[in-house]
Design an enzyme around this catalytic site. Structure first.
Site, mmCIF file in Angstrom:
data_model
loop_
_atom_site.group_PDB
_atom_site.id
_atom_site.type_symbol
_atom_site.label_atom_id
_atom_site.label_comp_id
_atom_site.label_asym_id
_atom_site.label_seq_id
_atom_site.Cartn_x
_atom_site.Cartn_y
_atom_site.Cartn_z
ATOM 1 N N GLY A 40 0.832 -1.213 0.000
ATOM 2 C CA GLY A 40 0.000 0.000 0.000
ATOM 3 C C GLY A 40 0.857 1.250 0.000
ATOM 4 O O GLY A 40 0.606 2.196 0.751
ATOM 5 N N ALA A 41 1.869 1.267 -0.877
ATOM 6 C CA ALA A 41 2.830 2.389 -0.868
ATOM 7 C C ALA A 41 2.503 3.446 -1.919
ATOM 8 O O ALA A 41 3.273 4.388 -2.103
ATOM 9 C CB ALA A 41 4.251 1.858 -1.061
ATOM 10 N N SER A 42 1.375 3.298 -2.591
ATOM 11 C CA SER A 42 1.037 4.287 -3.631
ATOM 12 C C SER A 42 0.523 5.590 -3.036
ATOM 13 O O SER A 42 0.629 6.642 -3.659
ATOM 14 C CB SER A 42 -0.009 3.701 -4.594
ATOM 15 O OG SER A 42 -1.091 3.143 -3.875
ATOM 16 N N ARG A 43 -0.059 5.510 -1.831
ATOM 17 C CA ARG A 43 -0.664 6.705 -1.239
ATOM 18 C C ARG A 43 -0.401 6.727 0.276
ATOM 19 O O ARG A 43 0.006 5.727 0.856
ATOM 20 C CB ARG A 43 -2.188 6.706 -1.471
ATOM 21 C CG ARG A 43 -2.556 6.778 -2.935
ATOM 22 C CD ARG A 43 -4.055 6.892 -3.164
ATOM 23 N NE ARG A 43 -4.766 5.652 -2.927
ATOM 24 C CZ ARG A 43 -5.663 5.455 -1.958
ATOM 25 N NH1 ARG A 43 -5.969 6.431 -1.123
ATOM 26 N NH2 ARG A 43 -6.260 4.279 -1.808
ATOM 27 N N VAL A 73 -3.099 -7.422 -1.999
ATOM 28 C CA VAL A 73 -2.494 -8.283 -0.962
ATOM 29 C C VAL A 73 -3.482 -9.289 -0.373
ATOM 30 O O VAL A 73 -3.074 -10.283 0.224
ATOM 31 C CB VAL A 73 -1.822 -7.459 0.178
ATOM 32 C CG1 VAL A 73 -0.616 -6.690 -0.341
ATOM 33 C CG2 VAL A 73 -2.817 -6.557 0.883
ATOM 34 N N SER A 126 -3.579 0.329 14.425
ATOM 35 C CA SER A 126 -4.268 1.600 14.665
ATOM 36 C C SER A 126 -4.522 1.693 16.165
ATOM 37 O O SER A 126 -4.646 0.654 16.828
ATOM 38 C CB SER A 126 -5.612 1.606 13.932
ATOM 39 O OG SER A 126 -6.483 2.585 14.486
ATOM 40 N N TYR A 151 -13.329 -2.579 11.823
ATOM 41 C CA TYR A 151 -11.962 -2.065 11.602
ATOM 42 C C TYR A 151 -11.141 -2.215 12.891
ATOM 43 O O TYR A 151 -9.991 -2.670 12.852
ATOM 44 C CB TYR A 151 -12.052 -0.603 11.165
ATOM 45 C CG TYR A 151 -10.717 0.079 10.936
ATOM 46 C CD1 TYR A 151 -9.960 -0.180 9.794
ATOM 47 C CD2 TYR A 151 -10.220 1.003 11.861
ATOM 48 C CE1 TYR A 151 -8.736 0.458 9.581
ATOM 49 C CE2 TYR A 151 -9.015 1.644 11.652
ATOM 50 C CZ TYR A 151 -8.269 1.371 10.512
ATOM 51 O OH TYR A 151 -7.061 2.012 10.312
ATOM 52 N N LYS A 157 -7.746 -4.416 13.361
ATOM 53 C CA LYS A 157 -6.477 -3.822 13.797
ATOM 54 C C LYS A 157 -5.999 -4.445 15.114
ATOM 55 O O LYS A 157 -4.795 -4.494 15.387
ATOM 56 C CB LYS A 157 -6.617 -2.302 13.907
ATOM 57 C CG LYS A 157 -6.752 -1.616 12.534
ATOM 58 C CD LYS A 157 -5.642 -2.017 11.579
ATOM 59 C CE LYS A 157 -5.519 -1.134 10.366
ATOM 60 N NZ LYS A 157 -4.506 -1.616 9.402
ATOM 61 N N ILE A 167 -4.411 10.417 11.168
ATOM 62 C CA ILE A 167 -3.340 10.883 10.282
ATOM 63 C C ILE A 167 -3.956 11.484 9.023
ATOM 64 O O ILE A 167 -4.969 10.977 8.506
ATOM 65 C CB ILE A 167 -2.394 9.704 9.913
ATOM 66 C CG1 ILE A 167 -1.908 8.960 11.178
ATOM 67 C CG2 ILE A 167 -1.207 10.206 9.087
ATOM 68 C CD1 ILE A 167 -1.119 9.768 12.195
HETATM 69 P P1 NAP Z 1 -4.789 5.510 2.353
HETATM 70 O O1 NAP Z 1 -4.237 6.870 2.177
HETATM 71 O O2 NAP Z 1 -6.232 5.243 2.070
HETATM 72 O O3 NAP Z 1 -3.876 4.500 1.476
HETATM 73 C C1 NAP Z 1 -4.158 3.129 1.503
HETATM 74 C C2 NAP Z 1 -3.090 2.403 0.735
HETATM 75 O O4 NAP Z 1 -3.356 0.999 0.855
HETATM 76 C C3 NAP Z 1 -3.098 2.741 -0.749
HETATM 77 O O5 NAP Z 1 -1.767 2.839 -1.204
HETATM 78 C C4 NAP Z 1 -3.802 1.526 -1.381
HETATM 79 O O6 NAP Z 1 -3.313 1.215 -2.684
HETATM 80 C C5 NAP Z 1 -3.385 0.425 -0.440
HETATM 81 N N1 NAP Z 1 -4.294 -0.721 -0.471
HETATM 82 C C6 NAP Z 1 -5.583 -0.797 -0.076
HETATM 83 N N2 NAP Z 1 -6.066 -2.024 -0.279
HETATM 84 C C7 NAP Z 1 -5.039 -2.754 -0.830
HETATM 85 C C8 NAP Z 1 -4.908 -4.086 -1.260
HETATM 86 N N3 NAP Z 1 -5.937 -4.958 -1.175
HETATM 87 N N4 NAP Z 1 -3.722 -4.488 -1.762
HETATM 88 C C9 NAP Z 1 -2.666 -3.631 -1.853
HETATM 89 N N5 NAP Z 1 -2.737 -2.344 -1.462
HETATM 90 C C10 NAP Z 1 -3.914 -1.918 -0.957
HETATM 91 O O7 NAP Z 1 -4.562 4.978 3.841
HETATM 92 P P2 NAP Z 1 -3.496 5.394 4.948
HETATM 93 O O8 NAP Z 1 -4.149 6.356 5.848
HETATM 94 O O9 NAP Z 1 -2.192 5.714 4.350
HETATM 95 O O10 NAP Z 1 -3.416 4.009 5.741
HETATM 96 C C11 NAP Z 1 -2.266 3.171 5.727
HETATM 97 C C12 NAP Z 1 -2.375 2.212 6.899
HETATM 98 O O11 NAP Z 1 -2.419 2.959 8.114
HETATM 99 C C13 NAP Z 1 -3.623 1.353 6.881
HETATM 100 O O12 NAP Z 1 -3.317 0.062 7.343
HETATM 101 C C14 NAP Z 1 -4.541 2.055 7.862
HETATM 102 O O13 NAP Z 1 -5.498 1.176 8.416
HETATM 103 C C15 NAP Z 1 -3.537 2.539 8.875
HETATM 104 N N6 NAP Z 1 -3.995 3.664 9.718
HETATM 105 C C16 NAP Z 1 -4.330 4.854 9.147
HETATM 106 C C17 NAP Z 1 -4.758 5.889 9.984
HETATM 107 C C18 NAP Z 1 -5.154 7.235 9.458
HETATM 108 O O14 NAP Z 1 -5.689 8.060 10.235
HETATM 109 N N7 NAP Z 1 -4.918 7.558 8.185
HETATM 110 C C19 NAP Z 1 -4.843 5.682 11.359
HETATM 111 C C20 NAP Z 1 -4.495 4.445 11.882
HETATM 112 C C21 NAP Z 1 -4.062 3.442 11.048
HETATM 113 P P3 NAP Z 1 -4.068 1.566 -4.074
HETATM 114 O O15 NAP Z 1 -4.520 2.991 -3.996
HETATM 115 O O16 NAP Z 1 -2.972 1.333 -5.084
HETATM 116 O O17 NAP Z 1 -5.191 0.575 -4.229
#
Ligand code: NAP
Length: 243
Positions: free
Chosen positions: A8-11, A60, A139, A152, A156, A185
């Site tokens: 999930g490194a695209s965003r 994944v 999380s 969720y 987690k 975040i």
């Molecule tokens: P995000 O901006 O929505 O990005 C999600 C990333 O996961 C994207 O690169 C997406 O890739 C990838 N992804 C989703 N489903 C996938 C799959 N089936 N296979 C491969 N890649 C997949 O989310 P984020 O906020 O960066 O979150 C990253 C992690 O941190 C997650 O595990 C999330 O639960 C955790 N987290 C986030 C927060 C927050 O507040 N943001 C807080 C606690 C924990 P594509 O776009 O290429 O599909």
């Protein structure tokens, strides 16, 4: 030169983590699922300052796609020294009873089974080399639970349980497994929140603001680097003191 695979490194958090590893001179395997253009532009950016990065597509949650991706990375780079299981989805917010069994499966498929699929395919390679690190992204909701994010939160919490147990199982093989648990975040995952919602949340966070993806990336990097060599089975919260 060490190699890191970041799912999930695209965003979002994964993207900033890939940037940081690239800046620190690591070879970066950038996994993406749907955002191909974003993954490729990130790799170009890392290469523009002399780094090494390549994008690898895999959902994944799909075991066969994950296995193929890891075989490709090993063929291309020779090793995977660190696996960062970051890919995750929240899907939506709502009462537990508003989520179908299919919704629940989707959330667990990416957050939990995705992490397990990647780990299952990377671990034999790490065990063979008697070294490696796995950093899983959980999380704070996995620790304390969140109303309207029950599934969720459960997924987690499973990430944390998996990390603690796997850390014990893999320690004799010289492999460390740790977790980061971010709070709120600033990424697309929270894009549905209005400015007013964010301001309200900030009143609950001791540091008075939401976090940046770069700030989570720094903790992930710490757990991946030599400087944390005696730390395993731990959860680092990155939440501005919220929990
Ligand atoms: P995000 O901006 O929505 O990005 C999600 C990333 O996961 C994207 O690169 C997406 O890739 C990838 N992804 C989703 N489903 C996938 C799959 N089936 N296979 C491969 N890649 C997949 O989310 P984020 O906020 O960066 O979150 C990253 C992690 O941190 C997650 O595990 C999330 O639960 C955790 N987290 C986030 C927060 C927050 O507040 N943001 C807080 C606690 C924990 P594509 O776009 O290429 O599909």
């Amino acid at each position: 030169m060490k190699t890191v695979l970041i799912t999930g490194a695209s965003r979002g958090i994964g993207r900033e983590t890939a940037r940081l590893f690239g800046e620190k001179g690591w070879r970066v395997a950038v996994n993406y699922n749907k955002s191909k253009a974003k993954a490729e532009s990130l790799c170009e950016e890392i290469r523009s300052y002399g780094g090494t990065a390549e994008a690898f597509c895999a959902d994944v949650s799909d075991e066969a796609q994950t296995e193929k991706m890891i075989d490709e990375i090993l063929a291309r780079f020779g090793t995977i020294d660190v696996l960062v299981n970051n890919a995750g989805i929240a899907l939506k917010q709502g009462l537990f009873t508003d989520f179908s069994a299919e919704d629940a499966r989707m959330i667990f498929d990416t957050n939990v089974f995705g992490m397990m699929n990647c780990s299952r395919n990377v671990i034999p390679h790490m065990v063979h080399r008697k070294s490696g690190k796995i950093v899983n992204v959980s999380s704070i909701w996995g620790i304390c639970g969140a109303s309207c994010e029950v599934i969720y939160s459960s997924a987690k919490a499973a990430v944390i349980g998996f990390s603690k147990a796997l850390a014990k199982e893999l320690a004799p093989s010289g492999i460390c497994v740790n977790c980061v648990a971010p709070g709120m975040i600033d990424t697309d995952m929270n894009g549905h929140l209005s400015n007013e919602d964010v301001d309200d949340l900030c009143t609950e966070i001791p540091l008075g603001r939401i976090g940046k993806a770069e700030e989570v990336a720094e903790s992930i990097f710490f757990l991946a680097a030599e400087s944390s060599s005696y730390i395993t089975g731990q959860i680092i919260t990155v939440d501005g003191g919220w929990m």
